[in-house]
Structure formats: C-alpha cells, structure tokens
Design an enzyme around this catalytic site. Structure first.
Site, mmCIF file in Angstrom:
data_model
loop_
_atom_site.group_PDB
_atom_site.id
_atom_site.type_symbol
_atom_site.label_atom_id
_atom_site.label_comp_id
_atom_site.label_asym_id
_atom_site.label_seq_id
_atom_site.Cartn_x
_atom_site.Cartn_y
_atom_site.Cartn_z
ATOM 1 N N GLY A 172 37.702 39.109 26.896
ATOM 2 C CA GLY A 172 36.903 40.578 26.843
ATOM 3 C C GLY A 172 35.926 40.734 27.710
ATOM 4 C CB SER A 202 39.370 36.571 30.889
ATOM 5 O OG SER A 202 39.409 37.738 31.654
ATOM 6 C CD1 TRP A 203 33.998 37.168 26.523
ATOM 7 C CD2 TRP A 203 32.722 37.188 28.406
ATOM 8 N NE1 TRP A 203 32.760 36.823 26.240
ATOM 9 C CE2 TRP A 203 31.993 36.737 27.252
ATOM 10 C CE3 TRP A 203 31.940 37.106 29.628
ATOM 11 C CZ2 TRP A 203 30.491 36.471 27.315
ATOM 12 C CZ3 TRP A 203 30.342 36.889 29.474
ATOM 13 C CH2 TRP A 203 29.787 36.682 28.466
ATOM 14 C CG ASP A 216 44.222 37.277 37.416
ATOM 15 O OD1 ASP A 216 43.666 38.330 36.985
ATOM 16 O OD2 ASP A 216 43.723 36.283 36.546
ATOM 17 C CG HIS A 248 44.016 38.108 33.592
ATOM 18 N ND1 HIS A 248 43.067 37.381 34.204
ATOM 19 C CD2 HIS A 248 43.473 38.476 32.599
ATOM 20 C CE1 HIS A 248 41.630 37.361 33.770
ATOM 21 N NE2 HIS A 248 41.838 38.060 32.587
#
Length: 328
Positions: A47, A119-120, A274, A302
């Site tokens: 996120g 990711s986050w 990505d 991703h």
C-alpha cells in the site's frame, strides 16, 4: 486449477484472530494460521493502505510456519478505517506501524520472527528490522520500495508515464492543468475534501493508476475489485498521506542504515519489468547489502501473484523454514 495453485501451498484458515489496542484510538486486527509451534513469520501487506489478504498464507508451509497477519492502521478490519472522512491520520505513520508490530510481537509471545513484505511492506520490514534487529530471524522482500524522493516522483509525478501514457492521461484528467506540476499535492487536496463527490472520484482515479501497472499483463478484474469506492478511499488516502510525508523517513534512510541488519539472512525478489518499484531500488539495496540473496525474475512486474515472483517467494520461505526458530 490456476497456475498459482501449482506453485503455492493450499489455502488454510486462521486458528486465532484478535484485535490489538495500540493507542491513539486505534485497534489493529490480527490473525494466526498454520502451526502454533512453527516458525513465526509476520506478513506485511503493501500500500500503504492495501490491507492483508487470506491468500498471502499460501506462501508458507502451514506445518512448518506460524503465520501471523495484520491489517495495518486504518486498513482492512482495523479501526477506525481511513475511508471515514473524519478520521485523523496524524497517528498513522511508519513509526506508529513499527511500534504496533513490536507490541503485537510481545503480546503474541514471539521471540524472533521472519519478516515477509512486498512493495510498501518491504519498506516497513526494513524500517522495523533496522529498529529491532534482535527480533528478526530473516527477511523476505519483494518489489522493493524505500520511499526515496525519486521513487515516489517516478510513480506519481510523471516518470512512469513514459511506459503507461494512456493510464497517465486518465490519472491527470481530474486535475486542472495549473496543478499538474505537483500531482501528489493536488490529489491530497481532493482526497481529504470531506465531500464524497470530490474525494470518491479522486480516490478511484488514484487507485486505478496505482494498481493498473502492477502486473506484466493487464488484469482488469483485479483493478476493478480494488477501485470500489470504500476500499479505494482508504487505500488512496493512506498512500497519499505517506507519500506526502516521505514516509517520515530521512532521504535514503532505509538503505543507508542497512548495516544494522546485514548479519540477518535475507532474500530479495524483484520483477525485471516492475514499473511500480523499478529494479534500481532492489539493486541499490543489494549493493549496500551484498549478503542478501537477490533474484531478478525475468518475466514479471510487481505483484506477488505473478507466477515467477510467487515461485521465487515460495522458494525463499521453504529455504528459511529449514532454519526453525526455537518454539516460542
């Protein structure tokens, strides 16, 4: 049988769920599945604002892992939701989330746990590990994102438009021409406008742009599920809130401070194509942390659901499962 069914473990259900009071009027939802006496792993969703998903458990052998998941502040089943217009996000920062993780670890009686995040979630894993290295057994990171300014600007200030000009045109359409030099700020004003007629369309546009680039091939059904009004508002507000403040990190902090965790076993899985988190960041992290095992998947972008990435992530968790932690 989908391709992922042939790569990941079968679905499993939680054996325990709970809600942890973390202060500031916040409750964080958590759950455990797998083997209560297995190797602890905490799954950190992306996120910010995406929330955890049941299928994330499938990266782990349920007989060997004690799988812990949580919805970070403001997401999923945690309360209050960032989708509520009156919610104050001042108490939702990287360091609040790091403190929540540490409180959860202590409450669950875990001595050390593996950090699994993409990711986050990879950024949060690094922030937590660098703050609490003695509480970490290993790290499995995917689609590395560290909130450096150029990473954020690549995605939200026009860089990625060179690859997705059609999607970028849709993203900038709600913003007047004179405001387009600072897209994150322009969206911030709209996302936090109390009027649903303003913040809902802005949230859907932000979320569509953020999610449509996630896979090498289009998956419109995934984008459609994430751009329903309520989840889109929660996701867009939290993501924009974090990016407006650079994650409350010093520029380059997560890579600069990696010496604190270089002794920890780690696997980095990165899609070659990505666009959300280009490989330059995973490469910069690997250069600073050469002991970490880096796998660049040649036919992936991703998302953890892409077959090549899913295969590499499962291989990492299987390898680390051989190094069982003491029973907590």
């Amino acid at each position: 049988m989908t391709e992922l069914d042939g790569i990941l473990y079968p679905p499993t259900k939680p054996y325990e769920t709970g809600s942890l009071i973390v202060g500031d009027g916040q409750r964080v939802h958590w759950e455990q599945s797998g083997n209560p006496d297995g190797k602890p792993v905490i799954v950190l969703h992306g996120g910010p604002g995406a929330g955890s998903r049941p299928w994330y458990r499938r990266f782990f052998d349920k007989d060997r892992y004690r799988i812990i998941q949580l919805d970070q502040r403001g997401t999923g089943r945690s309360t209050p939701s960032a989708a509520e217009p009156e919610v104050d996000l001042r108490h939702n920062t990287t360091w609040h989330l790091v403190a929540d993780l540490e409180l959860l670890r202590r409450n669950l009686g875990v001595t050390k746990w593996q950090l699994f995040g993409g990711s986050w979630g990879a950024a949060l894993a690094l922030a937590y590990a660098e703050a609490h290295p003695d509480a970490v057994s290993e790290l499995v990171l995917r689609g590395v994102f560290t909130l450096r300014r150029h990473e954020i600007e690549w995605l939200y200030e026009g860089g990625a438009a060179v690859i997705y000009p059609d999607l970028w045109e849709e993203f900038i359409a709600p913003i007047p021409v004179l405001e387009r030099a600072r897209m994150i700020e322009a969206y911030h004003r709209r996302l936090f406008d109390p009027d649903p007629a303003v913040h809902v369309p802005a949230a859907i546009a932000w979320t569509r742009w953020s999610t449509a680039m996630g896979s090498l091939l289009p998956h419109p059904e995934v984008v459609a599920s994430l751009t329903q009004p309520r989840p889109a508002v929660s996701f867009a507000r939290l993501q924009n809130h974090y990016f407006m403040h650079g994650g409350w990190l010093e520029e380059g902090q997560l890579i600069a401070r990696v010496d604190a965790i270089r002794h920890l076993p780690a696997a980095i899985v990165q899609g070659r194509y990505d666009v959300c988190a280009p490989p330059m960041t995973a490469w910069d992290l690997h250069r600073a942390w050469p002991e970490a095992d880096l796998t660049i998947v040649p036919d992936a972008s991703h998302l953890a659901s892409e077959p090549g990435i899913a295969r590499a992530l499962r291989a990492a968790t299987d390898r680390f499962a051989q190094e069982l932690s003491p029973v907590e």
